[in-house]
Design a protein around this motif. Structure first.
Motif, PDB file in Angstrom:
ATOM      1  N   ILE A  71       0.869  -1.173   0.046  1.00  0.00           N
ATOM      2  CA  ILE A  71      -0.154   0.080   0.116  1.00  0.00           C
ATOM      3  C   ILE A  71       1.060   1.252  -0.009  1.00  0.00           C
ATOM      4  O   ILE A  71       0.598   2.168  -0.799  1.00  0.00           O
ATOM      5  N   ALA A  72       1.786   1.266   0.830  1.00  0.00           N
ATOM      6  CA  ALA A  72       2.978   2.489   0.750  1.00  0.00           C
ATOM      7  C   ALA A  72       3.425   2.583  -0.714  1.00  0.00           C
ATOM      8  O   ALA A  72       3.446   3.627  -1.004  1.00  0.00           O
ATOM      9  N   ARG A  73       3.894   1.483  -1.361  1.00  0.00           N
ATOM     10  CA  ARG A  73       4.287   1.807  -2.357  1.00  0.00           C
ATOM     11  C   ARG A  73       3.212   2.225  -3.635  1.00  0.00           C
ATOM     12  O   ARG A  73       3.557   3.181  -4.444  1.00  0.00           O
ATOM     13  N   ALA A  74       2.156   1.791  -3.507  1.00  0.00           N
ATOM     14  CA  ALA A  74       1.168   2.292  -4.406  1.00  0.00           C
ATOM     15  C   ALA A  74       0.874   3.729  -4.116  1.00  0.00           C
ATOM     16  O   ALA A  74       0.658   4.529  -5.086  1.00  0.00           O
ATOM     17  N   TRP A  75       1.011   4.370  -2.865  1.00  0.00           N
ATOM     18  CA  TRP A  75       0.839   5.861  -2.611  1.00  0.00           C
ATOM     19  C   TRP A  75       1.890   6.499  -2.991  1.00  0.00           C
ATOM     20  O   TRP A  75       1.670   7.404  -3.806  1.00  0.00           O
ATOM     21  N   LEU A  76       3.121   5.955  -3.004  1.00  0.00           N
ATOM     22  CA  LEU A  76       4.399   6.652  -3.642  1.00  0.00           C
ATOM     23  C   LEU A  76       4.709   6.661  -4.853  1.00  0.00           C
ATOM     24  O   LEU A  76       5.253   7.433  -5.362  1.00  0.00           O
ATOM     25  N   THR A  77       4.080   5.560  -5.785  1.00  0.00           N
ATOM     26  CA  THR A  77       4.327   5.716  -6.958  1.00  0.00           C
ATOM     27  C   THR A  77       3.088   6.263  -7.789  1.00  0.00           C
ATOM     28  O   THR A  77       2.832   6.079  -9.114  1.00  0.00           O
ATOM     29  N   ARG A  78       1.959   6.900  -7.372  1.00  0.00           N
ATOM     30  CA  ARG A  78       0.831   7.299  -7.955  1.00  0.00           C
ATOM     31  C   ARG A  78       1.170   8.853  -7.964  1.00  0.00           C
ATOM     32  O   ARG A  78       1.526   9.428  -6.999  1.00  0.00           O
ATOM     33  N   PRO A  79       0.602   9.559  -9.132  1.00  0.00           N
ATOM     34  CA  PRO A  79       0.980  10.866  -9.456  1.00  0.00           C
ATOM     35  C   PRO A  79       0.009  11.704  -8.201  1.00  0.00           C
ATOM     36  O   PRO A  79      -0.993  11.080  -7.885  1.00  0.00           O
ATOM     37  N   HIS A  80       0.720  12.581  -7.472  1.00  0.00           N
ATOM     38  CA  HIS A  80      -0.213  13.182  -6.463  1.00  0.00           C
ATOM     39  C   HIS A  80      -0.290  14.760  -6.863  1.00  0.00           C
ATOM     40  O   HIS A  80       0.673  15.367  -7.083  1.00  0.00           O
ATOM     41  N   CYS A  81      -1.541  15.120  -6.503  1.00  0.00           N
ATOM     42  CA  CYS A  81      -1.929  16.752  -7.094  1.00  0.00           C
ATOM     43  C   CYS A  81      -0.967  17.689  -5.999  1.00  0.00           C
ATOM     44  O   CYS A  81      -0.725  18.741  -6.555  1.00  0.00           O
ATOM     45  N   PHE A  83       1.860  17.343  -5.555  1.00  0.00           N
ATOM     46  CA  PHE A  83       3.373  17.615  -5.976  1.00  0.00           C
ATOM     47  C   PHE A  83       3.327  17.689  -7.693  1.00  0.00           C
ATOM     48  O   PHE A  83       4.318  17.230  -8.121  1.00  0.00           O
ATOM     49  N   ASP A  84       2.381  18.497  -7.963  1.00  0.00           N
ATOM     50  CA  ASP A  84       2.255  18.925  -9.512  1.00  0.00           C
ATOM     51  C   ASP A  84       2.107  17.635 -10.157  1.00  0.00           C
ATOM     52  O   ASP A  84       2.777  17.408 -11.360  1.00  0.00           O
ATOM     53  N   ASP A  85       1.391  16.567  -9.575  1.00  0.00           N
ATOM     54  CA  ASP A  85       1.005  15.229 -10.488  1.00  0.00           C
ATOM     55  C   ASP A  85       2.296  14.572 -10.444  1.00  0.00           C
ATOM     56  O   ASP A  85       2.412  13.764 -11.409  1.00  0.00           O
ATOM     57  N   ARG A  86       3.281  14.523  -9.835  1.00  0.00           N
ATOM     58  CA  ARG A  86       4.616  14.068  -9.546  1.00  0.00           C
ATOM     59  C   ARG A  86       4.553  12.683  -8.658  1.00  0.00           C
ATOM     60  O   ARG A  86       3.509  13.015  -8.038  1.00  0.00           O
ATOM     61  N   ARG A  87       5.051  11.695  -8.999  1.00  0.00           N
ATOM     62  CA  ARG A  87       5.066  10.762  -7.941  1.00  0.00           C
ATOM     63  C   ARG A  87       5.911  11.012  -6.698  1.00  0.00           C
ATOM     64  O   ARG A  87       6.913  11.449  -6.740  1.00  0.00           O
ATOM     65  N   PRO A  88       5.200  10.927  -5.527  1.00  0.00           N
ATOM     66  CA  PRO A  88       5.823  11.269  -4.351  1.00  0.00           C
ATOM     67  C   PRO A  88       7.379  10.487  -4.108  1.00  0.00           C
ATOM     68  O   PRO A  88       8.274  11.110  -3.601  1.00  0.00           O
ATOM     69  N   LEU A  89       7.364   9.580  -4.476  1.00  0.00           N
ATOM     70  CA  LEU A  89       8.810   8.907  -4.589  1.00  0.00           C
ATOM     71  C   LEU A  89       9.865   9.634  -5.162  1.00  0.00           C
ATOM     72  O   LEU A  89      10.851   9.490  -4.646  1.00  0.00           O
ATOM     73  N   ALA A  90       9.503  10.045  -6.573  1.00  0.00           N
ATOM     74  CA  ALA A  90      10.466  10.894  -7.305  1.00  0.00           C
ATOM     75  C   ALA A  90      10.695  12.029  -6.637  1.00  0.00           C
ATOM     76  O   ALA A  90      11.695  12.559  -6.692  1.00  0.00           O
ATOM     77  N   VAL A  91       9.732  12.687  -6.090  1.00  0.00           N
ATOM     78  CA  VAL A  91       9.823  14.170  -5.428  1.00  0.00           C
ATOM     79  C   VAL A  91      10.686  13.830  -4.147  1.00  0.00           C
ATOM     80  O   VAL A  91      11.570  14.675  -4.183  1.00  0.00           O
ATOM     81  N   ALA A  92      10.700  12.851  -3.360  1.00  0.00           N
ATOM     82  CA  ALA A  92      11.326  12.589  -2.227  1.00  0.00           C
ATOM     83  C   ALA A  92      12.705  12.119  -2.472  1.00  0.00           C
ATOM     84  O   ALA A  92      13.750  12.636  -1.740  1.00  0.00           O
ATOM     85  N   ALA A  93      13.002  11.572  -3.577  1.00  0.00           N
ATOM     86  CA  ALA A  93      14.458  11.072  -4.046  1.00  0.00           C
ATOM     87  C   ALA A  93      15.115  12.404  -4.520  1.00  0.00           C
ATOM     88  O   ALA A  93      16.483  12.395  -4.612  1.00  0.00           O
ATOM     89  N   ARG A  94      14.611  13.331  -5.295  1.00  0.00           N
ATOM     90  CA  ARG A  94      15.102  14.408  -5.839  1.00  0.00           C
ATOM     91  C   ARG A  94      16.277  14.985  -5.051  1.00  0.00           C
ATOM     92  O   ARG A  94      17.282  15.531  -5.339  1.00  0.00           O
ATOM     93  N   ASP A  95      15.581  15.734  -3.942  1.00  0.00           N
ATOM     94  CA  ASP A  95      16.620  16.308  -2.752  1.00  0.00           C
ATOM     95  C   ASP A  95      15.928  16.341  -1.467  1.00  0.00           C
ATOM     96  O   ASP A  95      14.839  15.774  -1.271  1.00  0.00           O
ATOM     97  N   ASP A  96      16.761  16.965  -0.580  1.00  0.00           N
ATOM     98  CA  ASP A  96      16.300  17.065   0.919  1.00  0.00           C
ATOM     99  C   ASP A  96      15.000  17.784   0.899  1.00  0.00           C
ATOM    100  O   ASP A  96      14.116  17.196   1.736  1.00  0.00           O
ATOM    101  N   CYS A  97      14.987  18.962   0.317  1.00  0.00           N
ATOM    102  CA  CYS A  97      13.649  19.567   0.175  1.00  0.00           C
ATOM    103  C   CYS A  97      12.234  18.657  -0.110  1.00  0.00           C
ATOM    104  O   CYS A  97      11.282  18.751   0.399  1.00  0.00           O
ATOM    105  N   GLY A  98      12.512  17.808  -1.308  1.00  0.00           N
ATOM    106  CA  GLY A  98      11.465  16.838  -1.606  1.00  0.00           C
ATOM    107  C   GLY A  98      11.157  15.843  -0.939  1.00  0.00           C
ATOM    108  O   GLY A  98       9.872  15.595  -0.529  1.00  0.00           O
TER     109      GLY A  98
END
Length: 220
Positions: A71-81, A83-98
């Motif tokens: 379930i955690a992976r499902a949330w992390l890998t779905r585009p989220h409004c 984060f500008d419809d980006r996947r939370p996992l990608a946002v978090a991995a980008r930098d410390d601010c993400g």
């Protein structure tokens, strides 16, 4: 009808099924799944370790909040409004601010889950809703919403698979059901059995009770 065999990376089990999708369509499913998992991978190899560390941190936080890795992976890998419809996992991995932004969002979900009580359903209604979810591949929506009764029924239908009698009485539904089951496994839901859903339900209830105790202690 095309036979499909895949090995689940989590359990090592060999999964078999059949689908009416073409080889090209099935490859597209695998590519989509790989893109969701790998979107956060860095272009610069020198940043790989930092990004891997941030992915692990946010995954750990999400598992803690949702009580289950699938379930955690499902949330992390779905585009989220948020984060500008980006996947939370990608946002978090980008930098410390993400990472901080996604961590804050998960903390907000944990503090205020906003889980609505599911509507009262008859056995027939629950079956119909679950089959629709399975055919549409919308397991993530149900899991994130924490509709445990519906998720458990979806899992049951996936693991029971379509009855062979259906191939005679409703061949189009039979084909769609078998294809949906194949995608269910390809998308990483193999471990989400009805028994696993019950375990997650109990953990969620325990976490909610603990949260209420903390809130009550704070108000004293």
């Amino acid at each position: 009808m095309t036979a499909v065999a895949v090995t689940d990376p989590g359990s090592g089990r060999r999964l078999t099924g059949s689908t009416t999708a073409s080889a090209t369509q099935m490859v597209a499913v695998l590519i989509e799944d790989h893109r969701e998992r790998a979107e956060a991978d860095p272009v610069d190899p020198s940043l790989a370790e930092e990004k891997r560390s941030r992915r692990e941190k946010i995954t750990s936080v999400a598992v803690s909040v949702f009580g289950d890795e699938t379930i955690a992976r499902a949330w992390l890998t779905r585009p989220h409004c948020d984060f500008d419809d980006r996947r939370p996992l990608a946002v978090a991995a980008r930098d410390d601010c993400g990472l901080a932004a996604v961590t804050a969002k998960l903390a907000s979900l944990d503090a205020h889950p906003h889980v609505e009580a599911p509507p009262a359903r008859t056995v027939r209604t629950l079956y119909a809703e679950a089959l629709d979810v399975l055919l549409r591949g919308e397991m993530a929506d149900v899991a994130v919403a924490r509709d445990w009764d519906l998720l458990s029924e979806v899992a049951r239908l996936a693991f029971d698979d379509a009855s062979t009698d259906l191939a005679v009485t409703d061949p189009s539904l039979f084909a769609a059901w078998r294809e949906a089951v194949t995608k269910f496994h390809l998308k990483g839901w193999t471990n989400m059995t009805p028994q696993r859903v019950e375990e997650v339900r109990k953990r969620a209830a325990e976490r909610a009770a603990e949260r209420q105790r903390r809130d009550a202690a704070t108000l004293r």
